[in-house]
Motif scaffolding. Sequence first.
Motif, PDB file in Angstrom:
ATOM      1  N   GLY A 164       4.581  -7.571   1.144  1.00 58.59           N
ATOM      2  CA  GLY A 164       5.276  -7.023  -0.016  1.00 58.59           C
ATOM      3  C   GLY A 164       6.647  -7.634  -0.237  1.00 58.59           C
ATOM      4  N   PRO A 165       7.122  -7.633  -1.486  1.00 61.95           N
ATOM      5  CA  PRO A 165       8.389  -8.283  -1.835  1.00 61.95           C
ATOM      6  C   PRO A 165       9.612  -7.678  -1.156  1.00 61.95           C
ATOM      7  CG  PRO A 165       7.540  -6.984  -3.684  1.00 61.95           C
ATOM      8  CD  PRO A 165       6.437  -7.072  -2.677  1.00 61.95           C
ATOM      9  N   TYR A 166       9.615  -6.370  -0.938  1.00 64.94           N
ATOM     10  CA  TYR A 166      10.789  -5.735  -0.336  1.00 64.94           C
ATOM     11  C   TYR A 166      11.034  -6.277   1.076  1.00 64.94           C
ATOM     12  CZ  TYR A 166      13.897  -2.123   1.521  1.00 64.94           C
ATOM     13  OH  TYR A 166      14.951  -1.483   2.105  1.00 64.94           O
ATOM     14  N   ARG A 167       9.995  -6.340   1.893  1.00 64.39           N
ATOM     15  CA  ARG A 167      10.112  -6.855   3.255  1.00 64.39           C
ATOM     16  C   ARG A 167      10.490  -8.330   3.242  1.00 64.39           C
ATOM     17  NH1 ARG A 167      11.307  -5.289   8.142  1.00 64.39           N
ATOM     18  NH2 ARG A 167      12.749  -6.995   7.804  1.00 64.39           N
ATOM     19  N   LEU A 168       9.841  -9.110   2.376  1.00 58.89           N
ATOM     20  CA  LEU A 168      10.064 -10.553   2.346  1.00 58.89           C
ATOM     21  C   LEU A 168      11.455 -10.910   1.837  1.00 58.89           C
ATOM     22  CD1 LEU A 168       6.599 -11.800   1.030  1.00 58.89           C
ATOM     23  CD2 LEU A 168       7.375 -11.517   3.390  1.00 58.89           C
TER      24      LEU A 168
END
Length: 224
Positions: free
Chosen positions: A201-205
Amino acid sequence: MAKNALVKDIDGFLNKYFAFEKVESPKTGYLALEGKISVLDRNDKLWGQFEILILVNEKNYPHTIPIVIEKTKIIKRDWDFHISKEGECCLDIPHKLLKMKKRGIVLEEFYREVIYPFFANYHYKVATDNYANGEYEHHFKGIAQFYREEYGLKDYEDIIALLETTISGIKHQPNNQCPLCGGQKYKKCCRKKVYSLRAYGPYRLEGDLALFRENSLKAENISA
């Protein structure tokens, strides 16, 4: 649906692990199990026992990571032993736990494959000064370890390029040399890693990208 699955899995867990029982949860929205975990060696000799609290998010189950708190205070409250001052256990590198969460975590399997080994590993470290399945780092070092072990990447700039491509959706020619790490053809190199990373997911990345940029800059300043 999630609640029904949790009730079923909790009943199955309690029917197998009699040392646990449901208790009032200290955290709103979480179901709590309290009990004793006994660690045995290969000869069934008792190494030690811990009283622990397992908290499970009722709404998000099975796509949630159980919180485990060691209550007996046997383990020194220190990150070297993967435990917070409040007794919350750092069970593994966050990315590995997120991968489990994405797939769906069944409580009994999580207990058997993650929780029990965590406490067994503590005794192994006390006895041998090493962890049976290797050490894992914390904070940024743990994230760097994940990219090194999972994707074979050590160079921060290569990791930054990989993350930027994954987040932005940049498309590279599959038959050209990999533009991210300079390896073989892109389709046989980092493209697979891009597809794999999207699952986090974008938040983690985006958080990972910020950390690698920050630490890459620090490394440049030190070497300058």
